[in-house]
Design an enzyme around this catalytic site. Structure first.
Site, PDB file in Angstrom:
ATOM      1  N   LYS A  15      40.322  59.001  -8.778  1.00  0.00           N
ATOM      2  CA  LYS A  15      41.738  59.136  -8.425  1.00  0.00           C
ATOM      3  C   LYS A  15      42.487  57.811  -8.577  1.00  0.00           C
ATOM      4  CE  LYS A  15      40.580  60.980  -4.381  1.00  0.00           C
ATOM      5  NZ  LYS A  15      39.139  61.223  -4.607  1.00  0.00           N
ATOM      6  N   GLU A  86      45.446  57.825  -1.755  1.00  0.00           N
ATOM      7  CA  GLU A  86      44.925  58.151  -0.409  1.00  0.00           C
ATOM      8  C   GLU A  86      45.898  59.045   0.355  1.00  0.00           C
ATOM      9  OE1 GLU A  86      41.949  57.348   0.124  1.00  0.00           O
ATOM     10  OE2 GLU A  86      41.552  55.586  -1.112  1.00  0.00           O
ATOM     11  N   CYS A 180      28.079  69.287  -4.117  1.00  0.00           N
ATOM     12  CA  CYS A 180      28.318  70.729  -4.246  1.00  0.00           C
ATOM     13  C   CYS A 180      28.095  71.361  -2.871  1.00  0.00           C
ATOM     14  CB  CYS A 180      27.382  71.332  -5.296  1.00  0.00           C
ATOM     15  SG  CYS A 180      25.649  71.369  -4.780  1.00  0.00           S
TER      16      CYS A 180
HETATM   17 ZN    ZN Z   1      24.510  69.659  -5.812  1.00  0.00          ZN
END
Ligand code: ZN
Length: 196
Positions: A15, A86, A180
């Site tokens: 970012k 942020e 994940c």
């Molecule tokens: Zn993973």
């Protein structure tokens, strides 16, 4: 037409470097940008946007009491773009003020930040950006432990995952990993380095 953008991504999704890149692209065309960042994140110094690959720029620190609209109007009411890093740490009133910058000053505002905190709840700034932004875009990165897309942020304290506690804790003995969903709940702890 000016728009309010929210670009969100997990930890390490690039970012800050994207903000610096966008700023550079505007400035190359002699267009002025206003850089802002939450005053809450002082890892690189208050009012600094620093990318992990080494580039950094000074930015206007946004404090709780900062009025974004007035600050931008006083700084440069004809800026080509406002870039905010942020943005998850911003408050509801900041998002409303950013929307006024778009609607009344006709300056595009691009806010970058995390969506989910380590408890997997929305940050305040992100919640209101999701509700009020004209355009929402995901910045993708992969899980620290596998090749799936990272959609959550795992907090590790003393080698163990943490799922409760204060939302914002900067500069403690913590590290954060983009993960994940599966690895958010089941991180392979042997693959995490002790950082203390
Ligand atoms: Zn993973």
């Amino acid at each position: 037409m000016a728009q309010l953008f929210f670009r969100y991504g997990a930890m390490n999704s690039g970012k800050s470097i994207e903000i610096l890149k966008v700023a550079h692209n505007y400035e190359e065309q002699n267009k002025r940008v206003i850089l802002m960042t939450s005053a809450l994140d002082d890892r690189a110094g208050v009012g600094m946007i620093a990318s992990r690959i080494g580039f950094e720029r000074t930015a206007i620190p946004v404090k709780h009491e900062t009025d974004l609209f007035e600050t931008i109007r006083e700084t440069d009411p004809h800026a080509a773009c406002v870039l905010i890093d942020e943005a998850q740490f911003l408050q509801k009133h900041h998002i409303f003020e950013a929307a006024r910058v778009v609607d009344e000053l006709h300056i595009p505002v691009m806010a970058f930040g995390l969506k989910n905190d380590f408890r997997n709840e929305l940050f305040e700034g992100s919640k209101y950006l999701l509700l009020y932004a004209d355009k929402i875009e995901e910045m993708k990165t992969i899980c620290w432990f596998c090749a799936k897309k990272a959609i959550m942020n795992l907090r590790i304290h003393d080698g163990k995952p943490v799922y409760e506690g204060e939302q914002v804790l900067i500069g403690g003995n913590e590290s954060y990993y983009p993960v994940c969903r599966h690895h958010y709940f089941h991180p392979p702890l042997d693959k995490i380095e002790h950082q203390d």
